[in-house]
Design a protein around this motif. Structure first.
Motif, PDB file in Angstrom:
ATOM      1  N   ASP A  11      57.852 -19.301  40.722  1.00 28.24           N
ATOM      2  CA  ASP A  11      58.072 -17.882  40.431  1.00 28.24           C
ATOM      3  C   ASP A  11      58.660 -17.749  39.020  1.00 28.24           C
ATOM      4  OD1 ASP A  11      59.494 -15.391  40.126  1.00 28.24           O
ATOM      5  OD2 ASP A  11      59.085 -15.059  42.249  1.00 28.24           O
ATOM      6  N   ILE A  14      62.219 -15.965  38.569  1.00 30.13           N
ATOM      7  CA  ILE A  14      63.377 -16.725  39.055  1.00 30.13           C
ATOM      8  C   ILE A  14      63.644 -17.931  38.145  1.00 30.13           C
ATOM      9  CG2 ILE A  14      64.195 -18.193  40.978  1.00 30.13           C
ATOM     10  CD1 ILE A  14      64.424 -15.212  41.607  1.00 30.13           C
ATOM     11  N   ASP A  53      62.406 -24.851  45.333  1.00 31.57           N
ATOM     12  CA  ASP A  53      61.970 -23.697  46.129  1.00 31.57           C
ATOM     13  C   ASP A  53      61.280 -24.209  47.395  1.00 31.57           C
ATOM     14  OD1 ASP A  53      61.531 -20.835  46.468  1.00 31.57           O
ATOM     15  OD2 ASP A  53      59.421 -21.323  46.236  1.00 31.57           O
ATOM     16  N   TRP A  55      58.848 -22.776  49.124  1.00 30.25           N
ATOM     17  CA  TRP A  55      57.411 -22.500  49.212  1.00 30.25           C
ATOM     18  C   TRP A  55      56.656 -22.841  47.931  1.00 30.25           C
ATOM     19  CZ3 TRP A  55      56.544 -17.264  52.160  1.00 30.25           C
ATOM     20  CH2 TRP A  55      56.987 -17.422  53.461  1.00 30.25           C
ATOM     21  N   ALA A  84      63.861 -17.236  49.985  1.00 33.19           N
ATOM     22  CA  ALA A  84      64.149 -15.937  50.585  1.00 33.19           C
ATOM     23  C   ALA A  84      63.829 -15.980  52.071  1.00 33.19           C
ATOM     24  CB  ALA A  84      63.307 -14.861  49.911  1.00 33.19           C
ATOM     25  N   SER A  85      63.283 -17.101  52.514  1.00 34.78           N
ATOM     26  CA  SER A  85      62.892 -17.230  53.917  1.00 34.78           C
ATOM     27  C   SER A  85      64.125 -17.343  54.818  1.00 34.78           C
ATOM     28  CB  SER A  85      62.024 -18.487  54.063  1.00 34.78           C
ATOM     29  OG  SER A  85      61.868 -18.803  55.400  1.00 34.78           O
ATOM     30  N   THR A  86      64.036 -16.770  56.007  1.00 41.07           N
ATOM     31  CA  THR A  86      65.198 -16.771  56.902  1.00 41.07           C
ATOM     32  C   THR A  86      65.423 -18.131  57.568  1.00 41.07           C
ATOM     33  OG1 THR A  86      63.745 -15.837  58.568  1.00 41.07           O
ATOM     34  CG2 THR A  86      65.219 -14.309  57.455  1.00 41.07           C
ATOM     35  N   ASP A  87      64.420 -19.008  57.524  1.00 34.95           N
ATOM     36  CA  ASP A  87      64.623 -20.305  58.188  1.00 34.95           C
ATOM     37  C   ASP A  87      65.005 -21.410  57.202  1.00 34.95           C
ATOM     38  OD1 ASP A  87      62.243 -20.575  56.951  1.00 34.95           O
ATOM     39  OD2 ASP A  87      61.084 -21.175  58.716  1.00 34.95           O
ATOM     40  N   GLU A  90      67.473 -24.239  58.525  1.00 32.60           N
ATOM     41  CA  GLU A  90      66.819 -25.266  59.354  1.00 32.60           C
ATOM     42  C   GLU A  90      65.990 -26.206  58.485  1.00 32.60           C
ATOM     43  OE1 GLU A  90      66.724 -21.914  60.186  1.00 32.60           O
ATOM     44  OE2 GLU A  90      68.377 -22.223  61.591  1.00 32.60           O
ATOM     45  N   LYS A 103      67.927 -16.570  48.756  1.00 34.03           N
ATOM     46  CA  LYS A 103      67.688 -15.516  47.776  1.00 34.03           C
ATOM     47  C   LYS A 103      67.816 -14.163  48.478  1.00 34.03           C
ATOM     48  CE  LYS A 103      64.223 -18.191  45.218  1.00 34.03           C
ATOM     49  NZ  LYS A 103      62.791 -18.302  44.922  1.00 34.03           N
ATOM     50  N   PRO A 104      68.438 -13.142  47.913  1.00 32.92           N
ATOM     51  CA  PRO A 104      69.062 -13.176  46.590  1.00 32.92           C
ATOM     52  C   PRO A 104      70.408 -13.891  46.622  1.00 32.92           C
ATOM     53  CG  PRO A 104      69.274 -10.983  47.561  1.00 32.92           C
ATOM     54  CD  PRO A 104      68.493 -11.804  48.525  1.00 32.92           C
ATOM     55  N   PHE A 105      70.646 -14.747  45.646  1.00 32.16           N
ATOM     56  CA  PHE A 105      71.879 -15.527  45.633  1.00 32.16           C
ATOM     57  C   PHE A 105      72.862 -14.934  44.624  1.00 32.16           C
ATOM     58  CE2 PHE A 105      68.489 -17.642  43.258  1.00 32.16           C
ATOM     59  CZ  PHE A 105      68.964 -17.496  41.967  1.00 32.16           C
ATOM     60  N   ASN A 106      74.096 -15.361  44.789  1.00 35.82           N
ATOM     61  CA  ASN A 106      75.150 -14.954  43.879  1.00 35.82           C
ATOM     62  C   ASN A 106      75.184 -15.986  42.745  1.00 35.82           C
ATOM     63  OD1 ASN A 106      77.838 -14.590  42.796  1.00 35.82           O
ATOM     64  ND2 ASN A 106      78.209 -13.365  44.632  1.00 35.82           N
ATOM     65  N   ILE A 107      75.258 -15.542  41.488  1.00 35.86           N
ATOM     66  CA  ILE A 107      75.199 -16.534  40.401  1.00 35.86           C
ATOM     67  C   ILE A 107      76.430 -17.446  40.389  1.00 35.86           C
ATOM     68  CG2 ILE A 107      73.603 -15.247  38.925  1.00 35.86           C
ATOM     69  CD1 ILE A 107      75.952 -14.547  37.116  1.00 35.86           C
TER      70      ILE A 107
ATOM     71  N   SER B   5      58.736 -11.122  53.522  1.00 35.25           N
ATOM     72  CA  SER B   5      60.151 -11.343  53.218  1.00 35.25           C
ATOM     73  C   SER B   5      60.303 -11.887  51.804  1.00 35.25           C
ATOM     74  CB  SER B   5      60.715 -12.329  54.236  1.00 35.25           C
ATOM     75  OG  SER B   5      61.937 -12.833  53.810  1.00 35.25           O
ATOM     76  N   LYS B   9      62.022  -9.909  48.657  1.00 37.33           N
ATOM     77  CA  LYS B   9      63.325 -10.395  48.207  1.00 37.33           C
ATOM     78  C   LYS B   9      63.306 -10.999  46.808  1.00 37.33           C
ATOM     79  CE  LYS B   9      65.462 -11.412  52.637  1.00 37.33           C
ATOM     80  NZ  LYS B   9      65.843 -12.533  53.491  1.00 37.33           N
ATOM     81  N   SER B  13      66.173 -10.632  44.057  1.00 32.80           N
ATOM     82  CA  SER B  13      66.936 -11.801  43.572  1.00 32.80           C
ATOM     83  C   SER B  13      67.045 -11.777  42.062  1.00 32.80           C
ATOM     84  CB  SER B  13      66.232 -13.108  43.945  1.00 32.80           C
ATOM     85  OG  SER B  13      66.033 -13.177  45.306  1.00 32.80           O
ATOM     86  N   LYS B  16      69.406  -8.999  40.919  1.00 29.32           N
ATOM     87  CA  LYS B  16      70.798  -9.354  41.208  1.00 29.32           C
ATOM     88  C   LYS B  16      71.331 -10.358  40.186  1.00 29.32           C
ATOM     89  CE  LYS B  16      73.858 -10.845  44.939  1.00 29.32           C
ATOM     90  NZ  LYS B  16      74.775  -9.710  44.883  1.00 29.32           N
ATOM     91  N   GLN B  20      74.389  -9.572  37.542  1.00 30.11           N
ATOM     92  CA  GLN B  20      75.630 -10.358  37.586  1.00 30.11           C
ATOM     93  C   GLN B  20      75.907 -11.036  36.245  1.00 30.11           C
ATOM     94  OE1 GLN B  20      75.326 -12.979  40.959  1.00 30.11           O
ATOM     95  NE2 GLN B  20      76.120 -11.421  42.323  1.00 30.11           N
ATOM     96  N   LYS B  60      60.241  -8.631  63.377  1.00 36.07           N
ATOM     97  CA  LYS B  60      60.212  -9.885  64.155  1.00 36.07           C
ATOM     98  C   LYS B  60      60.436  -9.603  65.645  1.00 36.07           C
ATOM     99  CE  LYS B  60      61.874 -13.149  60.737  1.00 36.07           C
ATOM    100  NZ  LYS B  60      63.013 -13.938  60.299  1.00 36.07           N
TER     101      LYS B  60
END
Lengths: 114, 216
Positions: A11, A14, A53, A55, A84-87, A90, A103-107, B5, B9, B13, B16, B20, B60
């Motif tokens: 990306d 990013i 990343d 993906w 940005a994936s929720t898994d 895992e 993502k989105p992350f805090n710098i 997603s 996002k 990202s 953000k 920051q 979901k």
């Protein structure tokens, strides 16, 4: 202290952001857009940190991390999965990554990895 | 779903990160007003990100694709962690932690954490004039129970039966407080799909108590 950071992400937005952040801090940043190119960069310099990343083509960040973590030559390199994936939690556990950043992350979180 | 997603996002990202970075630059240059405004933008980006997460969770749930990664964990320890981290950002309310469950539960720790955060966020959001929220854990009838009590606007009897419905917002709850009315619906689905129970009690103008319990 100056560190070598390898970003493996396809990306451009990013990649540009993370590169800018770390270069401003005086670190050396290398970018690859496909997992297979990670190993090619080792000839020039060994990274202190790989931001991978989840993906990213071709093999995907999870498989690439697993490969790095099961090879005795590369298992000690710190690898952090980004997604940005929720898994992602895992995937980080399955692959043996040293951690992950959603993502989105805090710098500040990103900078604290060094 | 994962692609949606990711696509939603990724620009968030990027925004953000740059906001920051600019905020840090302005702090460094001593321009506290510009830094303050950028902090506001950053907070709004977090809200947008949370809304995206809520909409994705609902998608979901509706498609039966919400997955749970079960593990055994200490219930009190998780509640303590959430309370401590939320106290750090809650300047008005004292989050008073009471009781102990002293049991381990089997469930998706991350998803249960999401429910605890939802309960405490609602409690502070809907009690703007109060200064305290009570978070209690206990072990009752073979279940680990969480109870979050606020001293806020409360919910009428007719609204109370619907607060866990999708997109439902109680009539006395101000739209300016934000949200889509999805948080409690998502929380209810997370708890019910792990075999737990979720419920609420409330007295208008006095406050509300939200509960969930999980088998140990």
């Amino acid at each position: 202290m100056k560190k070598n950071i390898l970003i493996c992400d396809d990306d451009p937005d990013i990649v540009e952001l993370i590169t800018l952040l770390f270069e401003k801090e005086g670190h050396n940043v290398t970018v690859v857009n496909v997992c297979e190119d990670v190993w090619k960069t080792f000839n020039d310099q060994r990274p202190d940190l790989i931001l991978m990343d989840l993906w990213v083509p071709e093999m995907g960040g999870e498989t690439a991390t697993k490969k790095l973590k099961t090879d005795k030559e590369t298992k000690d390199i710190k690898v952090i999965l980004l997604s940005a994936s929720t898994d992602i939690a895992e995937a980080a556990e399955r692959s043996g990554a040293n951690g992950y950043l959603s993502k989105p992350f805090n710098i500040k979180e990103l900078k604290s990895l060094i | 779903m994962g692609i949606v997603s990711h696509e939603l996002k990724t620009p968030v990202s990027s925004m953000k990160g740059y906001v920051q970075m600019l905020e840090e630059e302005f702090i460094h240059k001593g321009d506290s007003e510009a830094a303050f405004h950028l902090k506001k933008v950053d907070t709004q980006i977090d809200k947008l990100s949370n809304l995206i997460n809520d909409l994705l969770d609902v998608t979901k749930i509706e498609s039966g694709k919400m997955e749970f990664f079960l593990q055994e964990f200490d219930f009190d320890e998780l509640v303590d962690e959430v309370v401590n981290s939320m106290q750090f950002v809650s300047s008005r309310h004292h989050l008073r932690r009471t009781g102990r469950c002293n049991k381990k539960v089997q469930g998706d720790r991350g998803r249960i954490e999401q429910v605890i955060i939802n309960f405490i966020s609602n409690a502070t959001k809907y009690s703007p004039k109060a200064t305290e929220v009570v978070i209690n854990t206990s072990y009752e009838n073979g279940s680990a129970t969480l109870r979050v009590k606020d001293f806020g606007t409360g919910i009428s009897k007719s609204d109370l039966s619907k607060v866990f419905d999708r997109f439902y917002r109680a009539s006395n709850r101000n739209y300016k407080s934000g949200g889509l009315g999805l948080g409690l619906y998502i929380s209810a689905e997370i708890i019910k799909r792990q075999g737990g129970k979720i419920w609420a009690e409330s007295v208008p103008c006095k406050g509300s108590v939200f509960y969930f319990s999980l088998n140990t």
